[in-house]
Design an enzyme around this catalytic site. Structure first.
Site, short mmCIF file in Angstrom:
data_model
loop_
_atom_site.label_atom_id
_atom_site.label_comp_id
_atom_site.label_asym_id
_atom_site.label_seq_id
_atom_site.Cartn_x
_atom_site.Cartn_y
_atom_site.Cartn_z
N ASP A 1 -36.36 35.48 9.16
CA ASP A 1 -35.38 34.00 9.09
C ASP A 1 -35.19 33.78 10.78
O ASP A 1 -34.11 35.22 11.43
CB ASP A 1 -34.83 34.73 7.64
CG ASP A 1 -33.26 33.61 7.83
OD1 ASP A 1 -33.15 33.30 8.89
OD2 ASP A 1 -32.46 33.62 7.17
N TYR B 1 -29.47 23.49 12.02
CA TYR B 1 -27.79 22.74 12.10
C TYR B 1 -27.09 23.75 13.06
O TYR B 1 -26.14 23.46 13.27
CB TYR B 1 -27.26 22.40 11.11
CG TYR B 1 -27.28 23.60 10.23
CD1 TYR B 1 -26.61 24.55 9.90
CD2 TYR B 1 -28.32 23.01 9.20
CE1 TYR B 1 -26.32 25.80 8.98
CE2 TYR B 1 -28.43 24.34 7.47
CZ TYR B 1 -27.53 25.01 7.54
OH TYR B 1 -27.24 25.81 6.83
#
Lengths: 415, 415
Positions: B216, B241
């Site tokens: 991740d 983001y």
């Protein structure tokens, strides 16, 4: 589901100005003049000179969306930054927008959540349905003519829950519902033929057999009454970029009937669906209500564009939309019969109102080339392999003159 | 993963103009004057008077995004309508944008596909990894301190593939890798502490044990070199983001190493991942390459905003970004030590560069109130329960004077 056109693209052309049946043009003008929804067209930004009959694939741009998007980007994101999760109510957008579109599908508040693609929501719904059905039932029945992604996702959901997919003809599906049926996945309107399936009767029959129903509303929501609550539907999904005009790839939605929410067990238990997302606890505890259908952080730009797009529905009743939709498709079929030489096209969309969605599909040889030519003449529909011309009628911005011009242009191509 | 702030919101305030250690202010000015990346700040629209240290939660607005979005809405959607799937290259956006961000994570082209949320991509990656690992291995090892959604999704993926989740301390995870380990899910940087884990060594150890690695990258991509290809990572996901500034809830991405693509078997086989999506055939045939990681129709508005946001990276090398990031966090820690009374805060972010991401997390009593006060004074970080102040340093738009002011303001609050 989405279906970008794959016909050759072309620039809009001016309208053909002569035709063999001027009475139909006068009829169209008269119908437009008395159309109570005609004024809604001003709520959309449509290119000049184009008859847009592809709103069943990508809805037109609602006029307020660009300014709304600019505000989201410049002020909410650029100036307020992280504060917008609270101050601009970004965090609650999936439920809030779900509640805004709920009336369009006949759902009371608290049952619709917006986010992710239709395919992803379908996976949640099908696995959730299999778990609601419980052990002891082995079959997942799927509309044999479904938009392909529904079948692909159904195969995956079945594989991961121990079910077996059985294709069914949705027109005669009820006969297949039995004590071994766990889940039934059906389309409200067939994407290719435009056939409207009998959601009330099929839902009733499936539930009577003890199965859990999942409806795909992609080609019906926003075009006709769905009445999920009234008909006892269990779960449903749909996109928002066709008749709901949410924009390309706009977030889809998931409906979870209130009676199932407590037991709905999502295969995608992301932190947004947690009862206390900011507690950051290690174990997943699902939120109450439809919010447990949320997964990850919502895509705010697309989502708030959709919210602004729904302003186009202010004061609009879905029953009026349906009445105009049927009048439009009736009139279009009448014009096609008048303008197109006999035998050149065949409607695969049922004539009966009870079996018709908001599109007309015409089978013809050389459909791909015919659609390309239509588009080059400013009439935008789309093509579905191998031989179907699709014409979608969105009552919010399509008028009777559009229908007449489309049929007349088609007639010229065959003339 | 996303982490909207949940501290009370407040308006930006002007900078505090006095402080106990003016030499640090001069040092900051000097560092900014010689910062080769300082000019990149002009590529962002940041509010005046605010020190924005929450780019690790929501990156700032790249200056070109609003105009790009307006073009997508008004022209591509509003005027070209359905034609934009081809003419505006909407259809290929997931792979195209994947290839654009690939260099930032050290991936050769053809291995990254953009779309869906991080949680959804994690589900694809974990189920795909379990299938790549094959039968005979039963454990899915997950970073015990992971951002919660990773744990929730891991539990679901394990449940649906017959694995068992075992939490591991990522700093000592290698000891747990054994012949029973199917999949290892780790965070490159811990969201709470800012600790950077040793991706090269952990990947090597996991692969040596025959396990499939899933990383991740939410808190590392765009802040430091990742070098997925060089280190032999199998699968990875990340959001866009945070340090990539793609906008609130911007689409996430999935990396599938080329050697695994042929066998990657997604649990979400939507039509966008089909070899021939427009053939509309009933059986799913996965596309070649990373495109098989696609699911449904891409959310074009969010996706093309991200594409425009990536323009901010033109000519920027990730090694330079990392060097500035470390200089910024070093300097911030030095300023905190100088300004904040001893014993009031404790850094939970490692001092060693090799173990530090691009944020500094400070533990303190009453952290929620302290962060609210910081925000009211124009220094925006965020709070993580129960006692952590997080300060993210995005080298593209954060300078040394920002770091100094943030620490000085914190000192005043404790002063």
């Amino acid at each position: 589901m989405s279906d970008p056109i794959d016909t050759p693209a072309a620039a809009p052309a001016t309208a053909t100005t002569t035709g063999p049946a001027p009475d139909l043009r006068a009829r169209a003008a008269g119908l437009d003049a008395t159309d109570g929804l005609a004024g809604l067209r001003a709520r959309f930004a449509l290119p000049e000179g184009v008859v847009y009959l592809d709103g069943n694939s990508l809805g037109a741009l609602p006029a307020g969306v660009p300014d709304a998007l600019a505000d989201v980007a410049r002020r909410q994101w650029g100036e307020l930054l992280i504060r917008s999760w609270d101050e601009s109510a970004w965090w609650t957008a999936p439920e809030r927008i779900g509640d805004r579109l709920a009336p369009l599908v006949g759902a009371a508040p608290g049952q619709v959540v917006v986010g992710d693609s239709t395919s992803v929501n379908l996976f949640k719904a099908l696995v959730g349905a299999a778990r609601l059905a419980g052990p002891g039932r082995t079959r997942l029945l799927v509309d044999a003519a479904t938009f392909p992604t529904d079948g692909y996702i159904a195969e995956s959901a079945a594989r991961m829950t121990g079910l077996t997919v059985t294709p069914v003809d949705p027109s005669h599906a009820a006969a297949a519902f039995d004590a071994d049926t766990a889940v039934v996945l059906l389309n409200h309107v067939d994407y290719r033929t435009g056939r409207l399936h009998d959601l009330p009767a099929l839902t009733r029959a499936a539930r009577a057999a003890g199965a859990v129903t999942v409806w795909d509303l992609c080609h019906s929501a926003g075009a006709l009454p769905v009445d999920l609550d009234a008909h006892g539907v269990d779960l449903a999904v749909g996109c928002t970029y066709k008749y709901l005009n949410g924009g390309p790839g706009a977030p889809a939605y998931l409906y979870i009937a209130e009676r199932h929410q407590q037991d709905f067990d999502s295969p995608l238990p992301g932190w947004n669906g947690h009862a206390e997302p900011f507690a950051m606890t290690p174990g997943f505890v699902p939120a109450e209500g439809a919010r447990r259908g949320r997964v990850g952080t919502p895509d705010i730009l697309s989502m708030l564009a959709l919210e602004a797009a729904l302003d186009a529905w202010a004061g609009v009743g879905i029953a009026d939309v349906r009445a105009k939709s049927l009048a439009l498709t009736d009139f279009f079929l009448e014009c096609v019969a008048a303008y197109v030489p006999a035998g050149r096209v065949e409607s695969v969309t049922p004539a009966a109102h009870a079996e018709r969605g908001s599109q007309v599909s015409l089978r013809t040889d050389d459909a791909r080339a015919v659609m390309a030519e239509l588009i080059s003449r400013g009439v935008v529909g789309d093509f579905r392999a191998p031989d179907v011309l699709r014409f979608g009628f969105t009552p919010l911005y399509v008028g009777f003159a559009d229908a007449e011009r489309a049929a007349r242009t088609l007639g010229h191509i065959f003339g």
